[in-house]
Design an enzyme around this catalytic site. Structure first.
Site, PDB file in Angstrom:
ATOM      1  N   SER A 240       0.847  -1.191   0.000  1.00 41.82           N
ATOM      2  CA  SER A 240       0.000   0.000   0.000  1.00 41.82           C
ATOM      3  C   SER A 240       0.881   1.238   0.000  1.00 41.82           C
ATOM      4  O   SER A 240       2.106   1.145   0.113  1.00 41.82           O
ATOM      5  CB  SER A 240      -0.895  -0.005   1.230  1.00 41.82           C
ATOM      6  OG  SER A 240      -0.092   0.222   2.373  1.00 41.82           O
ATOM      7  N   LYS A 241       0.241   2.378  -0.102  1.00 44.57           N
ATOM      8  CA  LYS A 241       0.936   3.681  -0.125  1.00 44.57           C
ATOM      9  C   LYS A 241       1.951   3.817   1.013  1.00 44.57           C
ATOM     10  O   LYS A 241       2.985   4.463   0.867  1.00 44.57           O
ATOM     11  CB  LYS A 241      -0.103   4.800   0.031  1.00 44.57           C
ATOM     12  CG  LYS A 241      -0.717   5.191  -1.292  1.00 44.57           C
ATOM     13  CD  LYS A 241       0.175   6.212  -2.004  1.00 44.57           C
ATOM     14  CE  LYS A 241      -0.148   6.308  -3.467  1.00 44.57           C
ATOM     15  NZ  LYS A 241       0.987   6.248  -4.347  1.00 44.57           N
TER      16      LYS A 241
END
Ligand code: GLU
Length: 466
Positions: A240-241
């Site tokens: 994820s980010k």
């Protein structure tokens, strides 16, 4: 049989790294087998639809260097065909109209929850005579799921995966407003497009059982499935980010080469023996579904850097110069392609990304007076300035301003005035020419800059107001 794969992204605004890997695997499998990779945009979510989001996916594919066969198919444009299939299933007794009211459904949901069941719809319209249909309710179409037995998916990666009939519901395939559901649209499109192999993320594995109900109901052959394990971050959590960039275009902007990205994404889930870096030609020779691993792959940024460094070293110098232009433009620096090109053989072994190469070489493009960093400033003390004055005099007298004579002249000055300590000459020279204390090999840098620019830099370092 011609192998036909497909790449059917939902346009979310950017191309996720996992989507890019899926595209790559489908592309390699099609190309390796002289097949086709079709490209379908799953654009049925009209509320969130935007053409820019579609373009972002196309740009991502183009940047990655993955091409497709035929026109891009819009899933939304095929909605009438999807609806027609739903009605055909009703006609064939494989699906039925369901006239439940929202209140009835809510009641069933509450009951199922209380009883701990995941399937809530009680199939009350499955066998009811349509003549009982209430006039004021627009029905949905539901498929008749099997009531007993189990559904088996033979997945090329996951093996045999089973689900028992009680876990399958009579899912909706056409909504009351006539809009087809995603499950129906995917199956009809894959069938009509002649898709033979579905290679996609394993987050879709559960959909496979439900999609196969539609294939079976229509009497269509199911495709061969290969569900790819997720990509995890370095810490083992879903990528994820939080772990860093997740969009393909971010990797482009960080200075990764598309061929490096392809080779890295390939090893993220596929391997051949212990081959470390598998380039395109090798991948097109070797890629197969058997080499896809069952375990989730972890994204390793350091490995990506080393793969990128490998491909930067192999890349054509002129191409690297062209690729650097936007990186310098962001820094408001105008490229001197001739200088960069001549220094590229040296630069390309010094950077793992284009950004690092830009960092290493931006001094070339800076206008005078340079900004000197602290370490460079320290070199420009009285002692350093004396060295620069000597160098100005010496360099003025070199006719062929080439590496070798430049190198010889520096050594001679070190021998004559600095007890043979070359660093005493090179450190102030480096500071004056580059503004910092790390740089590519200086004699080459000076040759590339040429005599005039070299002298201007030395003079400017001695007297920044010039
Ligand atoms: N549109 C889906 C997605 O972007 C892919 C569906 C599929 O591969 O069947 O995740």
């Amino acid at each position: 049989m011609t192998i036909i794969t497909r790449f059917p992204p939902s346009p979310t605004g950017f191309m996720h790294i996992g989507t890019a890997r899926t595209a790559l695997f489908n592309w390699l499998y099609a190309r390796k087998n002289n097949g086709k990779m079709l490209f379908r945009i799953e654009d049925t979510d009209r509320e969130r639809h935007s053409e820019e989001a579609v373009q972002a996916i196309i740009n991502g594919l183009n940047w990655l260097g993955l091409d497709w066969d035929g026109e891009i198919v819009s899933q939304y444009a095929r909605r009438e065909r999807h609806a027609a299939v739903a009605h055909e299933l009703v006609k064939n007794g494989k699906a039925y109209f369901c006239y439940c009211t929202p209140e009835e459904l809510e009641e069933m949901r509450t009951r199922a929850m209380a009883e701990g069941r995941s399937q809530f719809y009680d199939r009350r319209w499955r066998d009811r005579d349509p003549s009982q249909a209430p006039a004021n309710i627009k029905p949905v179409i539901r498929i008749k799921a099997p009531l007993t037995g189990e559904y088996i998916v033979h997945d090329h990666v996951q093996g045999e995966v089973k689900v028992s009939a009680e876990n399958l519901d009579d899912m909706i395939i056409l909504r009351s407003d006539g809009v087809p559901t995603y499950m129906l649209a995917v199956v009809v499109d894959d069938h009509d497009m002649g898709v033979t192999h579905v290679i996609r993320g394993d987050d879709h594995l559960n959909n496979t059982f439900r999609q196969n109900m539609i294939y079976d109901a229509m009497g269509w052959a199911v495709p061969i499935y290969a569900h790819l394990p997720l990509i995890l971050g370095p810490d083992g959590a879903k990528l994820s980010k939080r772990h860093g960039a997740t969009g393909v275009e971010e990797y482009r902007d960080m200075g990764y080469l598309p061929e490096a990205m392809r080779a890295y994404l390939l090893r993220l889930g596929w391997s051949h023996g212990d081959e470390d870096i598998v380039d395109d030609s090798r991948a097109l020779e070797l890629f197969d579904l058997d080499g896809i691993g069952r375990a989730a792959a972890r994204f390793d940024f350091e490995k990506l850097n080393s793969v990128n460094a490998y491909f930067i070293k192999l890349a054509d110098d002129q191409r690297l110069v062209d690729l650097l232009v936007p990186f310098f433009a962001k820094r408001n620096l105008t490229v001197r392609p001739d200088w960069l090109l001549r220094l590229m053989p040296e630069l390309k072994s010094r950077g793992k990304t284009l950004i690092q190469i830009a960092d290493e070489s931006e001094f070339l493009l800076k206008l005078l007076p340079l900004d000197f960093d602290e370490k460079a400033k320290a070199q420009l003390n009285v002692e350093g300035q004396a060295v620069l004055s000597d160098l100005i005099f010496i360099f003025q007298n070199i006719d062929d301003f080439l590496q070798k004579p430049i190198d010889n002249a520096c050594r001679q000055l070190a021998d004559e005035k600095h007890s043979g300590k070359l660093a005493k000459v090179m450190m102030p020279l480096r500071a004056a020419i580059t503004g910092r204390m790390v740089s590519p090999h200086l004699p080459i840098v000076l040759e590339v800059l040429g005599k005039d620019e070299t002298l201007n830099r030395l003079k400017s370092a001695l007297n920044p107001t010039i």
